[in-house]
Scaffold this motif. Structure first.
Motif, mmCIF file in Angstrom:
data_model
loop_
_atom_site.group_PDB
_atom_site.id
_atom_site.type_symbol
_atom_site.label_atom_id
_atom_site.label_comp_id
_atom_site.label_asym_id
_atom_site.label_seq_id
_atom_site.Cartn_x
_atom_site.Cartn_y
_atom_site.Cartn_z
ATOM 1 N N MET A 54 6.926 -56.820 34.423
ATOM 2 C CA MET A 54 7.575 -57.216 33.181
ATOM 3 C C MET A 54 8.698 -58.192 33.539
ATOM 4 N N ILE B 267 9.955 -48.035 17.849
ATOM 5 C CA ILE B 267 8.650 -48.451 18.388
ATOM 6 C C ILE B 267 7.586 -47.397 18.089
ATOM 7 N N CYS C 46 4.934 -59.015 25.465
ATOM 8 C CA CYS C 46 4.604 -57.721 24.864
ATOM 9 C C CYS C 46 5.812 -57.097 24.168
ATOM 10 N N ARG D 157 2.585 -47.843 27.425
ATOM 11 C CA ARG D 157 3.876 -47.246 27.814
ATOM 12 C C ARG D 157 3.630 -45.815 28.278
ATOM 13 N N GLY E 186 9.085 -59.051 28.283
ATOM 14 C CA GLY E 186 9.525 -57.949 27.416
ATOM 15 C C GLY E 186 10.788 -58.384 26.684
ATOM 16 N N THR E 187 10.598 -58.929 25.517
ATOM 17 C CA THR E 187 11.762 -59.468 24.799
ATOM 18 C C THR E 187 12.736 -58.369 24.353
ATOM 19 N N ASN E 188 12.230 -57.146 24.169
ATOM 20 C CA ASN E 188 13.135 -56.089 23.689
ATOM 21 C C ASN E 188 14.312 -55.907 24.643
ATOM 22 N N ASP E 189 13.979 -55.802 25.926
ATOM 23 C CA ASP E 189 15.055 -55.646 26.907
ATOM 24 C C ASP E 189 15.673 -56.982 27.272
ATOM 25 N N GLU F 159 11.908 -58.851 31.921
ATOM 26 C CA GLU F 159 12.700 -58.323 30.809
ATOM 27 C C GLU F 159 14.185 -58.214 31.118
ATOM 28 N N ARG G 113 1.500 -49.800 32.337
ATOM 29 C CA ARG G 113 2.853 -49.986 32.868
ATOM 30 C C ARG G 113 3.305 -48.678 33.494
ATOM 31 N N GLU H 38 5.189 -43.676 29.913
ATOM 32 C CA GLU H 38 6.253 -42.664 29.944
ATOM 33 C C GLU H 38 6.155 -41.679 28.775
ATOM 34 N N ARG I 259 20.204 -52.229 22.447
ATOM 35 C CA ARG I 259 19.118 -52.347 21.463
ATOM 36 C C ARG I 259 19.024 -51.151 20.524
ATOM 37 N N HIS J 11 13.280 -47.022 21.042
ATOM 38 C CA HIS J 11 11.917 -46.504 21.210
ATOM 39 C C HIS J 11 11.486 -45.613 20.061
ATOM 40 N N LYS K 76 14.803 -43.371 26.847
ATOM 41 C CA LYS K 76 13.589 -42.582 27.073
ATOM 42 C C LYS K 76 13.869 -41.552 28.157
HETATM 43 C C1 PEP Z 1 10.388 -54.767 26.251
HETATM 44 O O1 PEP Z 1 11.449 -54.458 26.792
HETATM 45 O O2 PEP Z 1 10.241 -55.816 25.574
HETATM 46 C C2 PEP Z 1 9.214 -53.895 26.350
HETATM 47 C C3 PEP Z 1 8.051 -54.255 25.880
HETATM 48 O O3 PEP Z 1 9.396 -52.669 26.923
HETATM 49 P P1 PEP Z 1 10.055 -51.413 26.171
HETATM 50 O O4 PEP Z 1 10.183 -51.730 24.719
HETATM 51 O O5 PEP Z 1 9.174 -50.236 26.404
HETATM 52 O O6 PEP Z 1 11.374 -51.286 26.857
#
Ligand code: PEP
Ligand code: MG
Length: 615
Positions: A461, A224, A534, A328, A484-487, A463, A364, A330, A497, A221, A372
């Motif tokens: 999401m 990000i 996203c 986001r 949510g591709t990141n997770d 994810e 979200r 949070e 990650r 994050h 986080k």
């Molecule tokens: C994700 O996981 O792809 C996502 C968009 O959420 P975050 O990056 O906030 O975990």
């Protein structure tokens, strides 16, 4: 292997720095090139402030013989300031706690005047040509470790005295991190072991131009936040804090993940050329901002923005984003010293709705936990926070807090097109429970005659693999999906990650991830619910080709990624993307998929790739 730096660059301490044009350090140091993960694009030529060489370990740094005088002066000044500080403490302690207590400060002053203690530090600076901070750190650590070996309690106290004096001197030599960042000049590159998302969010953009860290992953994050701020960043460099000192001239290339410390004149010229190339390219794509994003065969692609703070909506509007696909929320928690009230949250959401002027806003719900964390969370640290009580699980455990947020969101839904989205849903039970709470809050609001949108869309999401594998079931209950591709990458491939050590394993092009995305999109289409992506992959032009080919028509990303993506969309047809996706599905390794996608993107938008090598 990176070389050890041979000299300290604090002799080039900054004249006013303009437009990245720097005098070449004299005498020149050998350049040191570090490779990390480029997480936020852009090139900066600036000067370093090294944050956490701090008061932990101080690395050995050799200086040039000409610089010894300056280091000795620095040391003498730190000694003088420390003695003055101790004298002031002594007076104050005598007044407030009596002479006996005040004595300790007199003893400390005496120690700092003792030639047998400070003499070796001066000699080390002269004979070994090292920085004053290293000489202090090393000398005091040696003495302390000798004392520690003596089994006599009198020496334990002495160890404390030595540690205390070392910290005091180092503070005068290196300064306090917060103060140093506050008083940074323009074009500063922050160099740190690691940074939290809220630290990065707090940087003054007028002065802090970029950052580089030893630790961190591509979709952490903190990374990000860097993209959200449009701040070039390289993470996971492993030893950048060791390579830099305050004032080091640094070239940071946030796209290729390269940090060059003490660059030579040739490298500076080369990178000035790249800066110019990037400026010309970004001008050429900025005109696309307000054109609709349509493929060459006429398919409309909806491009939305990801935000962490309400004011980012402006940047999304400026580049022609058609709404917000991921807010986001949070980050309001992360940057606050208390749990935000319903009013504070409502104000933030209302601001977004107002700035969007009728365009959609997907809020979200809190995705706290993992990387986080709020300062106010008092729980005992989890052993494995990424698999712990995070996101929707955390909210379901803390229902009053969750309901406060839901009230604020629902109140905002009366003002414009707002959707609610739950993060990290892993089971239907979680989704149902969260939805049940939304209904609960709706009833409360109704009773209180507070307006809200009764037909507000509630989605989730996708994810984690469990959600993707059960997408068919979830699609019967959720109003929409956002992938949510990141997770999804992290949990499918078992790769943290945020961990630079396993960054090589973190690849959205892995066939397992591609198949989960394909199946999620299919499930959504079968049930006729909207589906978007996203995660950070949506903004990667190479990966976006695949996403379009898999059937996605809505992509949500940080504002700075929107213009290049519009350029890509305007240069490709859906049938081309579908061919690409078919080919990708036939491949069985992430390396092949990555290489193939790269090749396709280079052919479709060659101008997006400059001549810098990827090595
Ligand atoms: C994700 O996981 O792809 C996502 C968009 O959420 P975050 O990056 O906030 O975990
Ligand atoms: Mg996520």
């Amino acid at each position: 292997m990176p070389q050890k730096p041979r000299s300290n660059s604090s002799d080039v301490v900054a004249p006013a720095l303009a437009g990245g044009r720097f005098p070449i350090p004299q005498p020149a140091e050998p350049p040191r090139v570090l490779k990390g993960l480029g997480v936020s694009a852009g090139i900066v030529i600036g000067r370093a402030i090294v944050l956490d060489s701090g008061l932990g370990k101080v690395h050995r740094r050799v200086i040039t013989p000409e610089h010894v005088k300056v280091e000795l002066m620095k040391f003498d000044q730190a000694l003088k300031s420390s003695i003055e500080e101790l004298a002031a403490f002594q007076k104050q302690a005598a007044r407030e706690m009596g002479d006996e207590t005040a004595k300790i400060f007199a003893v400390h002053q005496g120690m700092l005047r003792d030639k047998s203690l400070v003499g070796p530090i001066r000699r080390m600076i002269e004979s070994e040509t090292v920085t004053a901070e290293y000489a202090v750190y090393h000398t005091f650590s040696e003495i302390a470790s000798k004392f520690r070996k003596i089994p006599d309690s009198a020496f334990t106290t002495k160890v404390n005295d030595i540690d205390d004096l070392s910290i005091r001197l180092l503070r005068h030599l290196i300064g306090d991190s917060v103060m140093r960042v506050k008083s940074a000049g323009e074009n500063t590159v922050i160099v740190a072991r690691d940074l939290t998302p809220s630290q990065a969010a707090g940087f003054d953009r007028r002065k802090i131009a970029a950052f580089a860290t030893d630790l961190g992953g591509r979709t952490s994050h903190t990374a990000i936040v860097a993209r959200a701020l449009g701040m070039p960043a390289v993470v996971g460099c492993q030893s950048v804090t060791e390579a830099c000192t305050d004032g080091s001239v640094v070239i940071l290339d946030g796209e290729r993940g390269v940090v060059i410390v003490s660059p030579d004149s040739e490298q500076l010229e080369q990178y000035r050329g790249y800066i110019e190339q990037a400026r010309v390219y970004s001008l050429s794509i900025s005109e696309l901002s307000h054109r609709p994003s349509v493929t060459v065969d006429g398919a409309k692609i909806e491009i939305l923005g990801n935000i962490e703070f309400p004011d980012e909506v402006r940047a999304v509007n400026e580049v022609g984003g058609e709404g917000i696909g991921l807010y986001r929320t949070e980050f309001l928690y992360l940057t606050s010293d208390h749990e935000p009230t319903e009013r504070e949250q409502f104000q933030a959401y209302r601001r977004c709705v107002e700035l969007l002027g009728g365009k959609p806003l997907t809020i979200r719900t809190l995705d706290l936990g993992a990387d986080k964390l709020t300062q106010s969370r008092e729980e005992i640290p989890e052993r494995n926070p990424f698999l712990g009580l995070r996101s929707i699980r955390y909210c379901l455990k803390r229902q009053p807090m969750f309901k406060t947020q839901l009230r604020a969101i629902l109140r905002a839904s009366a003002l414009g097109p707002v959707k609610v989205m739950f993060p990290l849903v892993t089971s239907t039970a979680e989704f149902r429970q969260a939805k049940y709470l939304v209904n609960d809050v709706m009833e409360d609001l109704e009773e209180e005659a507070i307006p809200f949108d009764r037909s507000v869309k509630v989605g989730m999401m996708v994810e984690v693999p469990s959600a993707a594998l059960m997408a068919d079931t979830f699609a019967q209950e959720a109003d929409f999906f956002s992938i949510g591709t990141n997770d999804l990458v992290q949990y499918t491939l078992a790769v943290d990650r945020t961990n630079e050590r396993v960054a090589g394993y973190y690849n959205p092009a892995h066939p397992a991830v591609v198949r989960l995305i394909r199946d999620t999109v299919r499930a959504a289409r079968r049930r006729s619910i909207p589906v978007s992506c996203c995660g950070e992959s949506a903004s990667d032009p190479e990966y976006a080709l695949l996403l379009l080919g898999l059937g996605l028509r809505t992509l949500s990303m940080t504002s700075s990624a929107i213009p290049p993506l519009k350029r890509l969309i305007g240069s490709v047809s859906i049938s081309q993307c579908e061919r690409i996706a078919r080919k990708v599905i036939s491949l069985d390794s992430d390396v092949q998929v990555s290489a193939y996608l790269r090749d396709c993107a280079r052919k479709i938008v060659p101008e997006a790739f400059d001549d810098r090598s990827d090595d």
